[in-house]
Design a protein around this motif. Structure first.
Motif, PDB file in Angstrom:
ATOM      1  N   VAL A   1       8.662  19.186   3.427  1.00  0.00           N
ATOM      2  CA  VAL A   1      10.064  19.386   3.798  1.00  0.00           C
ATOM      3  C   VAL A   1      10.590  18.048   4.339  1.00  0.00           C
ATOM      4  CG1 VAL A   1      11.663  20.714   5.215  1.00  0.00           C
ATOM      5  CG2 VAL A   1       9.586  21.805   4.341  1.00  0.00           C
ATOM      6  N   LEU A   2      11.128  17.259   3.418  1.00  0.00           N
ATOM      7  CA  LEU A   2      11.615  15.918   3.737  1.00  0.00           C
ATOM      8  C   LEU A   2      13.129  15.850   3.634  1.00  0.00           C
ATOM      9  CD1 LEU A   2       9.076  13.896   1.556  1.00  0.00           C
ATOM     10  CD2 LEU A   2       9.066  14.043   4.057  1.00  0.00           C
ATOM     11  N   GLN A   3      13.726  14.994   4.445  1.00  0.00           N
ATOM     12  CA  GLN A   3      15.138  14.676   4.296  1.00  0.00           C
ATOM     13  C   GLN A   3      15.279  13.800   3.043  1.00  0.00           C
ATOM     14  OE1 GLN A   3      17.502  15.984   6.314  1.00  0.00           O
ATOM     15  NE2 GLN A   3      15.760  17.050   7.245  1.00  0.00           N
ATOM     16  N   PRO A   4      16.446  13.770   2.409  1.00  0.00           N
ATOM     17  CA  PRO A   4      16.609  12.953   1.194  1.00  0.00           C
ATOM     18  C   PRO A   4      16.230  11.478   1.395  1.00  0.00           C
ATOM     19  CG  PRO A   4      18.452  14.455   1.416  1.00  0.00           C
ATOM     20  CD  PRO A   4      17.635  14.588   2.684  1.00  0.00           C
ATOM     21  N   ARG A   5      16.537  10.905   2.560  1.00  0.00           N
ATOM     22  CA  ARG A   5      16.172   9.496   2.783  1.00  0.00           C
ATOM     23  C   ARG A   5      14.664   9.333   2.892  1.00  0.00           C
ATOM     24  NH1 ARG A   5      14.732   7.750   7.544  1.00  0.00           N
ATOM     25  NH2 ARG A   5      15.529   5.641   7.362  1.00  0.00           N
ATOM     26  N   GLU A   6      13.991  10.313   3.508  1.00  0.00           N
ATOM     27  CA  GLU A   6      12.525  10.258   3.597  1.00  0.00           C
ATOM     28  C   GLU A   6      11.903  10.392   2.208  1.00  0.00           C
ATOM     29  OE1 GLU A   6      11.657  12.271   7.960  1.00  0.00           O
ATOM     30  OE2 GLU A   6      12.243  13.576   6.281  1.00  0.00           O
ATOM     31  N   ARG A   7      12.465  11.268   1.386  1.00  0.00           N
ATOM     32  CA  ARG A   7      11.963  11.455   0.019  1.00  0.00           C
ATOM     33  C   ARG A   7      12.106  10.163  -0.769  1.00  0.00           C
ATOM     34  NH1 ARG A   7       9.270  15.136  -1.705  1.00  0.00           N
ATOM     35  NH2 ARG A   7      10.439  16.704  -0.579  1.00  0.00           N
ATOM     36  N   ALA A   8      13.262   9.522  -0.708  1.00  0.00           N
ATOM     37  CA  ALA A   8      13.473   8.266  -1.434  1.00  0.00           C
ATOM     38  C   ALA A   8      12.505   7.185  -0.926  1.00  0.00           C
ATOM     39  CB  ALA A   8      14.918   7.805  -1.280  1.00  0.00           C
ATOM     40  N   MET A   9      12.334   7.123   0.370  1.00  0.00           N
ATOM     41  CA  MET A   9      11.434   6.147   0.986  1.00  0.00           C
ATOM     42  C   MET A   9       9.997   6.359   0.506  1.00  0.00           C
ATOM     43  SD  MET A   9      10.679   5.812   5.060  1.00  0.00           S
ATOM     44  CE  MET A   9       9.749   7.362   5.122  1.00  0.00           C
ATOM     45  N   LEU A  10       9.530   7.615   0.541  1.00  0.00           N
ATOM     46  CA  LEU A  10       8.152   7.893   0.129  1.00  0.00           C
ATOM     47  C   LEU A  10       7.977   7.762  -1.385  1.00  0.00           C
ATOM     48  CD1 LEU A  10       6.921  10.766   2.471  1.00  0.00           C
ATOM     49  CD2 LEU A  10       6.656   8.280   2.703  1.00  0.00           C
ATOM     50  N   ASP A  11       8.977   8.123  -2.161  1.00  0.00           N
ATOM     51  CA  ASP A  11       8.880   7.919  -3.613  1.00  0.00           C
ATOM     52  C   ASP A  11       8.674   6.434  -3.920  1.00  0.00           C
ATOM     53  OD1 ASP A  11       9.145  10.635  -4.226  1.00  0.00           O
ATOM     54  OD2 ASP A  11      11.283  10.456  -4.756  1.00  0.00           O
ATOM     55  N   PHE A  12       9.422   5.585  -3.233  1.00  0.00           N
ATOM     56  CA  PHE A  12       9.289   4.138  -3.451  1.00  0.00           C
ATOM     57  C   PHE A  12       7.930   3.651  -2.953  1.00  0.00           C
ATOM     58  CE2 PHE A  12      10.030  -0.345  -2.324  1.00  0.00           C
ATOM     59  CZ  PHE A  12      10.452  -0.816  -3.558  1.00  0.00           C
ATOM     60  N   ALA A  13       7.526   4.069  -1.762  1.00  0.00           N
ATOM     61  CA  ALA A  13       6.228   3.652  -1.212  1.00  0.00           C
ATOM     62  C   ALA A  13       5.086   4.065  -2.137  1.00  0.00           C
ATOM     63  CB  ALA A  13       6.026   4.254   0.175  1.00  0.00           C
TER      64      ALA A  13
ATOM     65  N   GLU B   1      16.076  -5.375   1.879  1.00  0.00           N
ATOM     66  CA  GLU B   1      15.153  -5.742   2.964  1.00  0.00           C
ATOM     67  C   GLU B   1      14.317  -4.529   3.391  1.00  0.00           C
ATOM     68  OE1 GLU B   1      14.444  -8.856   4.255  1.00  0.00           O
ATOM     69  OE2 GLU B   1      15.628  -9.410   2.486  1.00  0.00           O
ATOM     70  N   ASP B   2      14.941  -3.372   3.409  1.00  0.00           N
ATOM     71  CA  ASP B   2      14.183  -2.150   3.707  1.00  0.00           C
ATOM     72  C   ASP B   2      13.145  -1.898   2.616  1.00  0.00           C
ATOM     73  OD1 ASP B   2      15.809  -1.580   6.003  1.00  0.00           O
ATOM     74  OD2 ASP B   2      17.312  -0.691   4.676  1.00  0.00           O
ATOM     75  N   ALA B   3      13.524  -2.146   1.358  1.00  0.00           N
ATOM     76  CA  ALA B   3      12.577  -1.977   0.251  1.00  0.00           C
ATOM     77  C   ALA B   3      11.376  -2.892   0.442  1.00  0.00           C
ATOM     78  CB  ALA B   3      13.270  -2.264  -1.086  1.00  0.00           C
ATOM     79  N   TRP B   4      11.631  -4.119   0.869  1.00  0.00           N
ATOM     80  CA  TRP B   4      10.533  -5.056   1.138  1.00  0.00           C
ATOM     81  C   TRP B   4       9.628  -4.492   2.235  1.00  0.00           C
ATOM     82  CZ3 TRP B   4       9.122  -9.709  -1.107  1.00  0.00           C
ATOM     83  CH2 TRP B   4       8.098 -10.397  -0.452  1.00  0.00           C
ATOM     84  N   ASP B   5      10.225  -3.982   3.293  1.00  0.00           N
ATOM     85  CA  ASP B   5       9.424  -3.419   4.392  1.00  0.00           C
ATOM     86  C   ASP B   5       8.574  -2.241   3.916  1.00  0.00           C
ATOM     87  OD1 ASP B   5      10.326  -5.247   6.294  1.00  0.00           O
ATOM     88  OD2 ASP B   5      11.882  -3.900   7.075  1.00  0.00           O
ATOM     89  N   ILE B   6       9.178  -1.351   3.147  1.00  0.00           N
ATOM     90  CA  ILE B   6       8.440  -0.194   2.628  1.00  0.00           C
ATOM     91  C   ILE B   6       7.270  -0.667   1.770  1.00  0.00           C
ATOM     92  CG2 ILE B   6       8.576   1.823   1.104  1.00  0.00           C
ATOM     93  CD1 ILE B   6      11.605   2.000   2.028  1.00  0.00           C
ATOM     94  N   ALA B   7       7.545  -1.610   0.878  1.00  0.00           N
ATOM     95  CA  ALA B   7       6.496  -2.129  -0.010  1.00  0.00           C
ATOM     96  C   ALA B   7       5.414  -2.864   0.772  1.00  0.00           C
ATOM     97  CB  ALA B   7       7.117  -3.053  -1.055  1.00  0.00           C
TER      98      ALA B   7
END
Length: 176
Positions: free
Chosen positions: A93-105, A130-136
């Protein structure tokens, strides 16, 4: 290490294991602190820990799943989300931003080809490059950490299992 043990009440096994090579230990924790404790960008500490939980689950790292699941529970004040992510992040049960973040990670973790579609999904969820860089970077750093945990058969401290689930005894904390 004394500060960590004093503050948390125990010394996490990762400190014991990685102190085998002091120079690498210092470099590891310096980069860890840069990634996980920064106050910039749109990732919260809870977000960062959730990335570690999801990618460490994929990499089958018991130590990181348990220890960072505990940190996620503490930072998020949510005692169940990290457990859901461990079982199947796609059903959590993820928020849409968490889902996008984890999909990318997870795409980074699996070494998928990263395309503009990945960045667009992040942007639609409120993240920038920059957030994408941090996630990666978090996914990549913990891939290395997961491998070292496997190499050394690093086991989670028992204390991690109840952290964020059971209220801390404030009397015990004040006795320190």
């Amino acid at each position: 290490m004394e500060e960590v043990e004093s503050k948390g009440g125990f010394l996490p096994n990762v400190f014991k294991v990685l102190s085998h090579r002091p120079a690498e230990f210092r470099a590891f924790f310096s980069y860890y602190n840069e990634l996980m404790n920064k106050e910039t960008g749109r990732l919260t500490k809870a977000d960062r820990e959730l990335i570690v939980v999801a990618t460490s689950r994929h990499n089958k790292c018991l130590y990181c799943v348990v220890s960072h699941g505990a940190l996620h529970r503490i930072y998020s004040k949510n005692p169940t989300l990290s457990d859901q992510v461990v079982i199947d992040y796609e059903k959590a049960v993820l928020q849409p931003r968490e889902r996008a973040m984890l999909d990318f990670a997870m795409a980074v973790c699996r070494a998928d080809a990263i395309t503009e579609r990945h960045f667009k999904s992040l942007e639609e969820a409120g993240f920038d490059r920059e957030d994408a860089w941090d996630i990666a970077a978090i996914a990549a750093f913990f891939a290395m950490s997961n491998r070292l945990a496997h190499l050394t058969d690093m086991q989670p401290n028992l204390e991690f299992y109840s952290m964020g689930r059971v209220p801390r005894d404030k009397r015990k904390d004040s006795d320190k």
